[in-house]
Design an enzyme around this catalytic site. Structure first.
Site, short mmCIF file in Angstrom:
data_model
loop_
_atom_site.label_atom_id
_atom_site.label_comp_id
_atom_site.label_asym_id
_atom_site.label_seq_id
_atom_site.Cartn_x
_atom_site.Cartn_y
_atom_site.Cartn_z
N HIS A 230 1.15 -1.10 -0.19
CA HIS A 230 0.20 -0.08 -0.16
C HIS A 230 1.29 1.24 0.09
CE1 HIS A 230 -3.52 2.47 0.73
NE2 HIS A 230 -3.82 2.12 2.18
N HIS A 269 -2.10 -1.12 -11.33
CA HIS A 269 -3.41 -0.95 -10.05
C HIS A 269 -4.52 -1.56 -10.21
CE1 HIS A 269 -5.94 1.96 -7.38
NE2 HIS A 269 -4.15 2.43 -7.19
N ASP A 320 3.15 6.39 -7.14
CA ASP A 320 4.51 6.31 -6.43
C ASP A 320 5.62 6.61 -7.04
OD1 ASP A 320 2.71 5.95 -4.11
OD2 ASP A 320 2.47 3.52 -4.52
#
Lengths: 384, 384
Positions: A230, A269, A320
């Site tokens: 996460h 994702h 990210d």
């Protein structure tokens, strides 16, 4: 993204309850067309590189975009909420430098709630005030501990910075950030603020569903965000990007790793199918910070790997990936990336806690039982 | 029970994901016939009033019933894990006497993880060791704070007691508990140890699904258990039972309250339809503790209300109802009831965290969007 970056193993679903509605929300839509994200009906592409983070925080926590006067007042209010109670400082002083910064945030939030406990009535207005308090002081908590554990210095947790992102950089580096650094923080915080029923938000809602206090809900969310599947993903992305002396070297190595079916953190994702709508914006931040610093290596590596991963695996980078470059160029140590994510996502978490309370529902699923049946119990003396 | 005691409002489901499988478990079956509960295939009615809590902890955390030698070794090991690191004591000393004990437990568990952090590898054996550490020292954490915050005394957190329940009573009262008090603690802890995917356990699994550390998962679970719709219910039950000077007065008042459609905490359960299988056993504990003390009032009130609630509403007491009487008769202050529940349920939580990790699944549901669509964003200067 930070909401999960591991590719599912073949033939086995790695995400449970995917597509199963576990509640209502008016906060967010995500991935409806494959690469879209909205907060309260506003497309992030319309505002995330224009609004200050305090505007987005106001939208999520206080349900509306502030006008100029409201924004000014809100920022002043948040500035006054940065201070830490003395017992909380004493607690932070007990935590060694070797501790994971997410453990510090978890402990800091838990202790904040032990000192500034939410009254039992669970009023929405009070929850909003506590949310403001959290986003204002979480940076102070982290950086008070950071400096004390390393140098023994008890830093001032006040700063003249108007913004939460600026305050963070100021406390970290002990000097005023540049305007472009502050802007980079705004964009990054805006992009991380909310993401529907991701694991940490869902953890907060599960806790809130029992009518527990908001510090418990946010502490639980911090714990979930800590996981490498996460929030921890941007730290892993940074480690990959820092590994190489050139984009060519990076490409060769990643091609070999993909060939060996290794998972590359920062790509793919579970909710987006076409691409992560936040990628272009954070990539722009990473590029301009790198250009300003005259250090393009890490950006070049990241961009090359974006191309390679698309070519080889049709996988796109999530938020990210270039967040890692951006934070690195802001001089943020890798282990502090996920705590920044906390500061941002707390706005979404608080809004979800409030929604869950209004819904008055406890979250209590069932399980498939896979264990033995009808076991014969024997007293201890009769066991082998 | 402590897993939810509020009756759903008419026409609105108060439990989300009810009946939806959110994962596999080999730990527990509950309510299959309406009033049954098993741990790893063993019916609780077979062992909960015979086994020591350390046996049940071993079953849940270490997957098997210990034989005599294993049990002896396990109890000795747990005794050695009661001590607290100095920095954790210093943290507890910063928490005021007015703080909710569940906030103390949340902060204490978070800080324990900041000092004794789980290595990244997430090995099952390590998780089990940490689980043992938690059940051994959680009582020490609570009662060190309890005494220091009230009297300034830094108590010894060692005791000669063999059992976790005995250790708890010893630290609380500063003297050796009687054999029947220790037995009462064993039964109570056995009954609270595990309950499938209740809200706190599910919170622990959501956190663990991101591959976060076990202290984060248990801290999240403590936060969920804190809620009055979950673990907090036994405290509410106690407040009801202490209100009355006689069973007749209690009956008259509760009849009036039920007539006004008030909710009476401690009755009903979302998983059991016929009755709570734990009720008779904990009722027996409550009765014998009350008889020994020669104080039957609270038991009589509780028993009368059991009759009234069944007659008027066909609602049965859950585990919380007579647990409240039992803890009261053990001299436990009401605000410490739910922390005892933590010590017990940590065995189940740890086992579930291990299962969730073996499953390698992240828990990420979806949401029904109920908010506005396609909102037009305006820069701050253009907002009203």
């Amino acid at each position: 993204m930070g909401d999960k970056t591991i590719t599912p193993a073949k033939g086995k679903k790695s995400v449970v309850l995917s597509g199963v509605a576990a509640g209502n929300t008016a906060l967010c839509t995500v991935g409806r067309t494959g690469n879209d994200l909205s907060y309260r009906g506003y497309d992030i592409l319309d505002f995330a590189d224009k609004a200050e983070f305090e505007e987005v925080a106001h939208l999520l926590i206080h349900e509306k975009w502030p006008n100029s006067e409201e924004l000014l007042n809100y920022k002043q209010k948040l500035q006054q909420l940065r201070t830490l109670p003395e017992p909380l400082k004493r607690v932070l002083e007990q935590i060694p430098a070797t501790t994971h910064p997410m453990d510090v945030m978890r402990t800091g939030c838990a202790m904040l709630g032990a000192l500034e406990s939410e009254p039992e009535a669970r009023e929405t207005g009070v929850a909003r005030e506590i949310g403001d308090r959290m986003i204002a002081c979480f940076g102070s908590i982290l950086l008070y501990w950071w400096h004390f554990s390393r140098s023994g210095n008890r830093i001032e947790v006040e700063s003249p910075e108007e913004s939460i992102g600026g305050h963070f950089l100021h406390l970290l580096h002990g000097q005023r950030p540049t305007a472009s650094q502050v802007r980079a923080m705004h964009i990054s915080l805006n992009l991380y603020a909310e993401h529907e029923f991701n694991a940490s938000t869902f953890a907060a809602r599960v806790v809130a569903g029992t009518d527990s206090d908001i510090h418990s809900a946010i502490t639980g969310a911090i714990g979930a965000l800590r996981g490498p599947k996460h929030g921890g993903a941007n730290e892993a992305a940074c480690e990959i990007q820092k590994r190489y002396a050139s984009a060519d070297e990076a490409e060769a190595d990643i091609r070999a790793r993909v060939g060996r079916k290794e998972i590359i953190i920062g790509f793919g994702h579970p909710v987006y199918t076409i691409g992560d709508p936040r990628n272009e914006m954070i990539k722009g931040v990473a590029r301009s910070l790198s250009a300003e610093a005259g250090e393009m290596l890490m950006f070049d590596v990241a961009e090359r790997l974006e191309t390679v991963m698309w070519e080889m695996k049709k996988m796109f980078p999530n938020l990210d990936w270039f967040s890692a470059v951006s934070y690195h160029m802001l001089g943020v140590p890798t282990s502090l990336f996920t705590p920044i994510f906390i500061i941002s996502r707390t706005t979404g978490w608080v809004a979800h806690v409030i929604e869950q309370r209004i819904d008055k529902k406890i979250i209590r699923p069932s399980a498939e039982y896979t264990g033995p049946e009808n076991q014969l119990w024997k007293p201890v003396g009769e066991r082998e």
